[in-house]
Design a protein around this motif. Structure first.
Motif: not given
Length: 191
Positions: A62-63, A66-67, A70, A76, A126
């Motif tokens: 997920s990191y 999202f990275s 976002w 965000h 998240h």
């Protein structure tokens, strides 16, 4: 007083959090968030979370997901400077994204428990289904913010663990149903 650990996510009626954005995320029935009529008020919980979040916690996958998005997302922008934590036994410092606020790698569930004992406000998770499941089973998740979508997604990833996991008791803090079939559910975990 310990910091609160809050899981936030999109979930189907049968408890799946798998592939909300599309089939490329892995499940052939993915894309259910975008297949749902957009009703702005159904996402008001996400605006409230932006104001409450003091740090973000992710699992490795997920990191990475999202990275990649976002840091450049206007939606965000408030998250950009917040401290981030990545719970992973495999990620290296050289794999962390530059310019997205301070990021710390946590190597174990005990490291997350130690983080909760620090001063500060709520830490939000998240995505990160496997991490949320592990931390929930360890009694570390304090609250669930769920937007439940009107789909069944058999075989999808869940955050609640496998059959035989210990029962956890929740108290409903807040709920609301929307015209598009989405239901907001905010539960406190009774420890």
């Amino acid at each position: 007083m310990a910091r609160e650990l809050v899981y936030t996510g999109f979930i189907t009626l049968d408890g799946s959090v798998d592939s909300p954005g599309g089939t490329a995320e892995g499940h052939p029935g993915g894309g259910w968030v975008f297949d749902t009529e957009f009703v702005p008020e159904a996402y008001s919980l996400k605006v409230e979370e932006l104001e409450e979040t003091t740090a973000l916690l992710f699992g490795r996958r997920s990191y990475e997901a999202f990275s990649a998005v976002w840091p450049a997302s206007a939606d965000h922008a408030a998250y950009k400077v917040l401290p981030k934590f990545v719970a992973s036994s495999t990620i290296g410092d050289d794999e962390l994204v530059e310019g997205w606020g301070p990021t710390t790698i946590l190597r174990s569930t005990e490291d997350v428990a130690d983080l909760k004992r620090t001063d500060g406000g709520p830490i939000f998770i998240h995505g990160s289904a496997a991490l949320a499941r592990r931390l929930g089973e360890a009694g570390l998740v304090d609250r669930y913010h769920l937007l439940m979508f009107p789909y069944l997604l058999p075989g999808g990833k869940t955050i609640f663990g496998d059959r035989g996991a210990d029962r956890r008791t929740l108290s409903l803090r807040e709920s609301e149903a929307y015209a598009n079939g989405v239901v907001k559910l905010v539960y406190d975990v009774r420890h």
